[in-house]
Design a protein around this motif. Structure first.
Motif, mmCIF file in Angstrom:
data_model
loop_
_atom_site.group_PDB
_atom_site.id
_atom_site.type_symbol
_atom_site.label_atom_id
_atom_site.label_comp_id
_atom_site.label_asym_id
_atom_site.label_seq_id
_atom_site.Cartn_x
_atom_site.Cartn_y
_atom_site.Cartn_z
ATOM 1 N N ILE B 11 0.869 -1.163 0.000
ATOM 2 C CA ILE B 11 0.000 0.000 0.000
ATOM 3 C C ILE B 11 0.916 1.225 0.000
ATOM 4 N N HIS B 12 0.568 2.203 -0.820
ATOM 5 C CA HIS B 12 1.427 3.356 -1.000
ATOM 6 C C HIS B 12 0.706 4.617 -0.528
ATOM 7 N N TYR B 13 1.424 5.477 0.188
ATOM 8 C CA TYR B 13 0.851 6.758 0.586
ATOM 9 C C TYR B 13 1.888 7.851 0.412
ATOM 10 N N ASP B 14 1.434 8.982 -0.133
ATOM 11 C CA ASP B 14 2.303 10.122 -0.378
ATOM 12 C C ASP B 14 2.148 11.086 0.798
ATOM 13 N N ILE B 23 5.823 8.500 -8.472
ATOM 14 C CA ILE B 23 5.732 7.987 -9.825
ATOM 15 C C ILE B 23 6.779 6.901 -10.055
ATOM 16 N N LEU B 26 5.077 3.768 -8.789
ATOM 17 C CA LEU B 26 4.166 3.216 -9.799
ATOM 18 C C LEU B 26 4.953 2.615 -10.964
ATOM 19 N N LEU B 29 5.942 -0.891 -10.562
ATOM 20 C CA LEU B 29 4.885 -1.881 -10.740
ATOM 21 C C LEU B 29 4.448 -1.996 -12.194
ATOM 22 N N GLU B 36 5.326 -6.580 -10.518
ATOM 23 C CA GLU B 36 4.127 -7.419 -10.451
ATOM 24 C C GLU B 36 4.413 -8.866 -10.810
ATOM 25 N N THR B 43 -2.386 -2.261 -3.516
ATOM 26 C CA THR B 43 -3.764 -2.290 -3.068
ATOM 27 C C THR B 43 -4.128 -0.979 -2.381
ATOM 28 N N GLY B 44 -5.398 -0.642 -2.388
ATOM 29 C CA GLY B 44 -5.820 0.587 -1.725
ATOM 30 C C GLY B 44 -6.309 0.341 -0.312
ATOM 31 N N VAL B 65 -2.685 10.356 9.464
ATOM 32 C CA VAL B 65 -3.077 9.487 8.341
ATOM 33 C C VAL B 65 -2.121 8.303 8.256
ATOM 34 N N GLN C 12 -6.083 9.289 1.377
ATOM 35 C CA GLN C 12 -5.461 8.100 0.804
ATOM 36 C C GLN C 12 -6.486 7.437 -0.088
ATOM 37 N N PRO C 14 -6.726 4.873 -3.839
ATOM 38 C CA PRO C 14 -5.904 4.173 -4.845
ATOM 39 C C PRO C 14 -5.722 4.925 -6.151
ATOM 40 N N PRO C 17 -2.627 9.702 -6.985
ATOM 41 C CA PRO C 17 -1.230 9.545 -6.560
ATOM 42 C C PRO C 17 -0.898 10.459 -5.389
ATOM 43 N N PRO C 19 -2.256 13.059 -1.950
ATOM 44 C CA PRO C 19 -3.339 13.237 -0.995
ATOM 45 C C PRO C 19 -4.123 14.510 -1.252
ATOM 46 N N LEU C 110 1.931 9.925 -18.617
ATOM 47 C CA LEU C 110 1.686 9.514 -17.230
ATOM 48 C C LEU C 110 0.227 9.749 -16.896
ATOM 49 N N TRP C 129 2.383 3.570 -19.619
ATOM 50 C CA TRP C 129 3.595 3.709 -18.812
ATOM 51 C C TRP C 129 4.770 2.951 -19.434
ATOM 52 N N ARG C 132 6.109 5.341 -21.881
ATOM 53 C CA ARG C 132 6.716 6.455 -21.147
ATOM 54 C C ARG C 132 8.130 6.115 -20.693
#
Lengths: 164, 160, 362
Positions: B11-14, B23, B26, B29, B36, B43-44, B65, C12, C14, C17, C19, C110, C129, C132
């Motif tokens: 799980i990814h959070y910025d 980026i 991503l 993946l 992958e 996953t979210g 968060v 958050q 999916p 990218p 918040p 992107l 991508w 890219r």
């Protein structure tokens, strides 16, 4: 070459009339931002009309007092709400009558009015720069005076020679 | 290697990142580097995730968060701090709104430096995190559990 | 008639990218109002002009946003050069345009990938991508970095590019075209994609003008607004330029405008490579910006017009550096586009403004 640009100083009382005039003439508001100074906060509004002269017209209101109030131009340009809320959050200037007002909670920073905080290092640097500028100005004035005195001293001797 | 460390879901959070590291996460993946093919899926839902990829130097609005997502992840879980900003605060370490890295909010297991972090470094970090997941699984069997970080807890000390 | 509920969207999520928090006021699956809440990425980097001099600050400017990194370093450098009255060598201007247009290609690809993911077409996201990556390989060959390039500095460029590298750039971009046309066909002609995009998130021309929208988001509503037409900075070297617009005003138009801009950028890069003059690429800046000097600049970044303002105070530290990014101007447009849409379309509409929240909040 850079984009065409102009700079004009205006009074706070002229702001709303300026916004109305620009809106009627088809301008769009590009940006509003603040510059913190020791005497207050300068606020700059930029307008441009695309496809016309393409001149970025910058209008500056100088020395709005810290914690002062300014009117909102969101009535004419609703797109500027992020910038006006930023003015409130980061500079502590209250913007009255906004259409979308986050009440000082747009960014929720840890430090309040962070852009008006002058750190001790910055203060020392500003005082040093002011001292150097003052010394430079004094020296320039002294040199100018010396030059003028020398010119004056040379002039009477020239007339004396002529007279002989 | 037990089943725990095969095909880890991430799980990814910025958290106040400039997007450069996001980026690249991503891109790791996507077909160019294709994590992958190792079964790594983005996953979210925190309750489906094994590894938490955090980017960014973290400002105070993000702390709760990050802690919320961390607390919701099931054990064993690993945290990867992606990029210099997540490791230490990066170029923004002295900004007024930055707390200086992910390990001030939650415990971090793997640090992946870079500005922006390269996909190769991220794949390397995921492999390291798999080893951490193994160790944590063994510890879990002995009754040791990951801490639950209260959302309002003060900022953790460096290297906690 | 249902009761209004407030659904929180983000930070958050999916599909996003970055918040961004939206409070969606929803009645029976229709969004009545959307109130954006940002502040998750605010670092406060405009204050760093006090501790980084005007040469060092370019590294901060680049890292405002990793996707628009070249754009911000270019806009910052041009504005400070204007402030100090510095003339940049012609070859440097050409290289700047080439790198910035390549940045536009990578940014739009992107975005197209993320848009495909948002409407559920994951294999199309992967194809975008994958293509890219070829552009990122070019960046790496030219500058050593994939995302943050550090190729521009105040006074010109950090390094020159030889003819062989430029020829390779041209070859790769020509090679991308065929595969890119296939991807475009999927975006623009596929009936399932069209059903998700056509008629969604409409903003009429007059509303777009009133809200001050910029970039492809505005050009899709037929607002002719592109800084590249203003012949300023490095883009003054461009011969003819006509911005791409559309009259459909919906999400499909926004996809179409960006898809065509990629092809336009490839043409611009080929033109620049054909005409690039020989010469130096760096003119060392001397001294510091004068006390009270002001300069502003503008640049057409992939997301729209970005406005820069610099003010000097006689020292090598700038008194003020302001970067007004395109997404901050488009937030009002986003809130307007979300009114009256289906809850399932919120992802798509938020993504079609090409949000770059880290740019907005700095």
């Amino acid at each position: 070459m850079a984009v065409k640009q102009t700079y004009t100083d205006i009074e706070l009382a002229q702001l709303l009339d300026l916004a109305a005039e620009k809106k009627a003439a088809g301008y769009r508001c590009v940006n509003t931002h603040c510059v913190n100074t020791v005497d207050g906060v300068d606020i700059i509004y930029t307008f441009v009309v695309d496809g016309g002269d393409d001149v970025y017209e910058n209008y500056r209101i100088k020395n709005v007092p810290h914690h002062g109030h300014i009117p909102s131009i969101q009535g004419y340009f609703p797109g500027v709400f992020p910038f006006e809320n930023e003015t409130q959050d980061l500079y502590g200037i209250t913007v009255d009558d906004m259409l979308l007002d986050f009440h000082f909670n747009f960014y929720s920073t840890d430090v309040s009015e962070p852009m008006t905080v002058i750190t001790p290092e910055k203060k020392a640097a500003m005082e040093k720069a002011a001292k150097i500028a003052k010394a430079k100005a004094a020296k320039a004035a002294k040199d100018a005076k010396a030059k003028a005195d020398a010119a004056k001293a040379a002039a009477p001797s020239a007339t004396e020679e002529k007279g002989e | 290697m037990s089943f725990m460390s095969k095909s880890p879901w991430v799980i990814h959070y910025d958290a106040s990142s400039c997007n450069g590291c996001d980026i690249e996460v991503l891109a790791t993946l996507c077909p160019g580097f294709d994590a992958e093919r190792f079964g790594v899926i983005n996953t979210g839902n925190p309750k489906h995730a094994d590894i938490f990829l955090v980017t960014g130097s973290v400002n105070s609005r993000n702390i709760h968060v990050i802690r919320e997502i961390y607390n919701q992840m099931p054990e064993p879980k690993a945290v990867i701090a992606c990029g210099c900003c997540a490791c230490e605060g990066g170029v923004f370490h002295d900004c007024y709104n930055v707390i200086g890295g992910v390990d001030r909010a939650i415990p971090v297991d793997v640090y992946a430096p870079g500005c922006a972090v390269r996909p190769e470094a991220l794949i390397d970090a995921i492999v390291e995190a798999e080893k951490v997941l193994e160790e944590k699984y063994e510890a879990m069997k002995k009754g040791e559990h990951a801490p639950v970080i209260p959302l309002d807890a003060p900022v953790l000390k460096k290297g906690a | 008639m249902g009761k209004a509920t407030i659904i929180p969207f983000g930070p958050q999520h999916p599909v996003l990218p970055e918040p961004l928090h939206l409070d969606l006021v929803v009645e029976d699956e229709k969004v009545i109002e959307a109130v954006p809440q940002i502040g998750f990425i605010h670092r406060g980097l405009e204050k760093l002009t006090e501790t980084r001099d005007y040469n060092q600050f370019i590294y901060i400017a680049e890292r405002i946003c990793g996707i628009c990194a070249v754009g911000h370093s270019l806009g910052y450098a041009e504005t400070v050069e204007g402030l100090m009255g510095l003339e940049v060598p012609k070859r440097a201007s050409y290289l700047r345009v080439i790198l910035h247009e390549m940045s536009r290609i990578h940014s739009h690809m992107l975005w197209m990938g993320l848009a495909a993911d948002a409407f559920g077409f994951e294999s199309l996201f992967m194809h975008c991508w994958r293509l890219r990556e070829r552009v990122l390989d070019l960046f790496e060959a030219m500058t050593g970095g994939r995302v943050i390039l550090s190729a521009v500095r105040v006074g010109g460029m950090v390094r020159d590019q030889d003819a062989a590298t430029l020829a390779h750039v041209q070859e790769v971009l020509e090679g991308i075209k065929d595969e890119y046309h296939e991807i475009c066909r999927a975006f623009l002609n596929d009936s399932s994609v069209r059903s998700r995009l056509v008629g969604v998130g409409v903003i009429e021309h007059d509303d777009a003008v009133n809200l001050g929208m910029v970039g492809p988001f505005a050009r899709a509503s037929n607002v002719v607004n592109d800084v590249r037409c203003k012949e300023a900075g490095a883009y003054a070297e461009l011969s003819d330029f006509t911005p791409i617009t559309s009259t459909d005003c919906d999400c499909y138009a926004r996809v179409e405008v960006r898809a065509k801009e990629i092809l336009q950028s490839i043409d611009i890069i080929e033109e620049m490579i054909a005409r690039i003059p020989e010469g130096p690429v760096f003119e060392k800046p001397k001294g510091s910006p004068a006390d009270g000097a002001m300069a502003c600049g503008a640049l057409e970044q992939p997301r729209g017009e970005c406005y820069y303002y610099a003010q000097g105070n006689g020292t090598k530290y700038l008194q003020r550096m302001r970067m007004r990014t395109p997404t901050s101007m488009n937030l009002a447009g986003m809130a307007a586009a979300l009114k009256g849409c289906d809850l399932a379309d919120v992802n798509m509409i938020v993504l079609t403004i090409d949000p770059c929240i880290s740019c907005t909040e700095r």
